[in-house]
Write a protein that holds these residues in place. Sequence first.
Motif, short mmCIF file in Angstrom:
data_model
loop_
_atom_site.label_atom_id
_atom_site.label_comp_id
_atom_site.label_asym_id
_atom_site.label_seq_id
_atom_site.Cartn_x
_atom_site.Cartn_y
_atom_site.Cartn_z
N THR A 114 0.75 -1.21 -0.02
CA THR A 114 0.00 -0.11 -0.20
C THR A 114 0.81 1.10 -0.08
N TYR A 115 0.31 2.33 -0.50
CA TYR A 115 1.06 3.75 -0.40
C TYR A 115 1.60 4.07 0.92
N GLN A 116 0.54 3.69 1.81
CA GLN A 116 1.06 4.25 3.44
C GLN A 116 2.30 3.23 3.90
N THR A 157 -3.57 -2.93 -9.45
CA THR A 157 -4.17 -2.17 -8.17
C THR A 157 -5.08 -3.33 -7.60
N THR A 171 4.18 11.76 -6.53
CA THR A 171 2.87 11.03 -6.76
C THR A 171 1.80 11.81 -6.02
N ILE A 203 2.47 -0.82 -5.41
CA ILE A 203 3.58 -0.25 -5.35
C ILE A 203 4.42 -1.33 -5.02
N THR A 232 4.18 1.73 2.04
CA THR A 232 5.55 2.18 1.31
C THR A 232 6.25 3.27 2.04
N MET A 233 5.65 4.12 2.14
CA MET A 233 6.06 5.66 2.84
C MET A 233 6.68 5.48 4.01
N ARG A 235 -6.93 6.82 -2.83
CA ARG A 235 -6.06 5.81 -3.18
C ARG A 235 -4.63 5.70 -2.26
N LEU A 236 -4.30 7.00 -2.00
CA LEU A 236 -3.09 6.96 -1.17
C LEU A 236 -3.40 6.45 0.46
#
Lengths: 235, 435
Positions: free
Chosen positions: B77-79, B225, B214, B247, B81-82, B239-240
Amino acid sequence: MLSMKKINKVFKTDLVETHALRDFDLQVEEGEFVAVTGPSGSGKTTFLNIAGLLEGFTQGEYTLDGVNVSRLNDNQAARIRNEKIGFIFQGFNLIPDLNLAENVEVPLRYRGFNSAERKRRVEQALEQVGLGARMKHLPSQLSGGQQQRVAIARALAGEPRFLLADEPTGNLDSLMARQVMELLEEINRNGTTIIMVTHDPELARRAQRNIQIVDGQVCDFTLYQGGDEPQAARA
Amino acid sequence: MLTHYMDLGWRSIRKTPVLSALMVMAISIGIGITLISLNVFQLMSHNPAGERSSVLHMTQLWSQGPDSWEEYSANLTYQDTMNLRQSDIPVRSVASFRSGGAIHAEGSDAEPEMRSIRVTDSEFFAMFSVPFLYGGSWDKSVDMEAAHVVVINEDLNRTFLGGGNNVGKIIYLDVTPYQIVGIIDHWMPRPKYYDVTNGSMNFAESIYVPFSLTPHEEFPVWGNTSGWQFEPLITYNDRLLSEKTWIQFWAELPDEDAQMQFSQWLTSYVEQQQALGRFTDNTRTSWMRLLDVAEYLTDSEVVPEDNRIMIGLSALFLAVCLVNILGLLLTKFLKRAPEVGVRRAIGASRRQIFLQHMVEVSLIGLLGGVIGLVWAWFGLTTLADHLGMEEALGRLDPSMWIMTPSIALGAAMLAGMYPAWVICRTQPSVYLKSQ
């Protein structure tokens, strides 16, 4: 030179046993020219095949040039055939795709001679049979008599101790047959032992000794000494 | 004697041209098809990471809830990943996903083109050994402070900017200008191991932009996705913040210590997230895994089962060809029995006759191998044209130049062994009278 004692050869099928040779005894001395005659099916070819180590036999003892060859494996038999025996067949049996020189060269290759030695022997053998000028010809470009001469050259090239000839003139006209026979006589005069199977009584008379095979056994010896008349005969 | 046997073999082949051609064609088609299958298989099972295979690790998390997916998602997920980007344990770490857009340049005669884009971090190029022609990656600070910079490949550089060193110039992605900081040389890893979720044999992207852009640029996702629960994605921010995975995250971990440390770090990260109500699948004992490149390629089934079946089928086809050749050879050799009888009579041993015929068979095999190479080349070129994979499939793997004659020779000898054995056992006396 060649000694066969009590040789028996039996062909077996599920139903029948055929005795091709039965207690076959024969002694051939070095330098002899022996003609073998007999009716069809009498065992002449079987005798020749056994003498040439092309076939085994069921019973008996066979000594060739002082060596007991009764039970040889394939390699040993092939080696003796190559080194000591020359074959001449009724159908010439030249390899059609090879030229004369290559045909004569075949047994020499199996013997392991080097290229120079092979060349010398091939030239000498073809010269001896009068075909030295035709080394590059194919067998199909020759007459029957000439082809048989090539076969003789092939047999001679290995300088064998004795020649086995199976109806060597059977496929030739009388003129060519006479020429081939003269060639064989010359070879014999030079010291090579010859055993020749033939149906032709005229040719047989030109040999030093005649053997008749009937029903797989030697039944008659006739000894000639240079002339046409028999000197001695025994059953 | 070997040269003599080769001479005899060649004469024999020429003497029966139709029969020989049939045998050569049969073996060449069998070999050609086998080679095509092997080449495709080899291409797919190739590990382009080489020595770095065991250093690069695809990071995967079991972020899904219970009773959902039965396997790890290839993506994060984006979170997550970050958050993972915050770890300083990996020597390098890279987040990336595939996007795309219309590319054009001011003053260029070239029409705008839709191209795929890799949205990634600055270390992507160093991590995957991407060669640069001009410039280099953007500064590492851009990974945190987004900037409109771009790395393009030589093909794009030539198409839109006429080639040469165009570092510093501007190129447009849709309507947004990006400054070129680097131009990479030709780079086409096959399989595309840094992201096999978008077609393992696809081309590498021609444009690379910072991952940090992004949330600002809201890059469309051209890859997969996946979601394990219903989450409407009305805005890009949805999404984010969602549990959707899209990702890829790679970590460079040079040794076992680093791998262990990062695993521990990930475990405690998962525990933190569980405290926040995520990673709710309590049936598990582990919620993370690190796969090196080889493991990742295997896990992603880059070599599909179909491909293995294809290899089996082509081997079967080759076997059928060999059975046919066996029959033809038997016919050919037995026809030659009278000649063999003569050879045996005048002194050839069985071994010599066997060798003579095996040499002939080997010649047929070699001829078949050479023509098989031509078939394989033709087949691979056609396949490459059809699939648009000229680069990867349009040429034979170098090892095939050695393998082909070996396979052809081995196959032909296998097929020729029985006929040669039969003919070498010829009883000479049988044929001497009849010839």
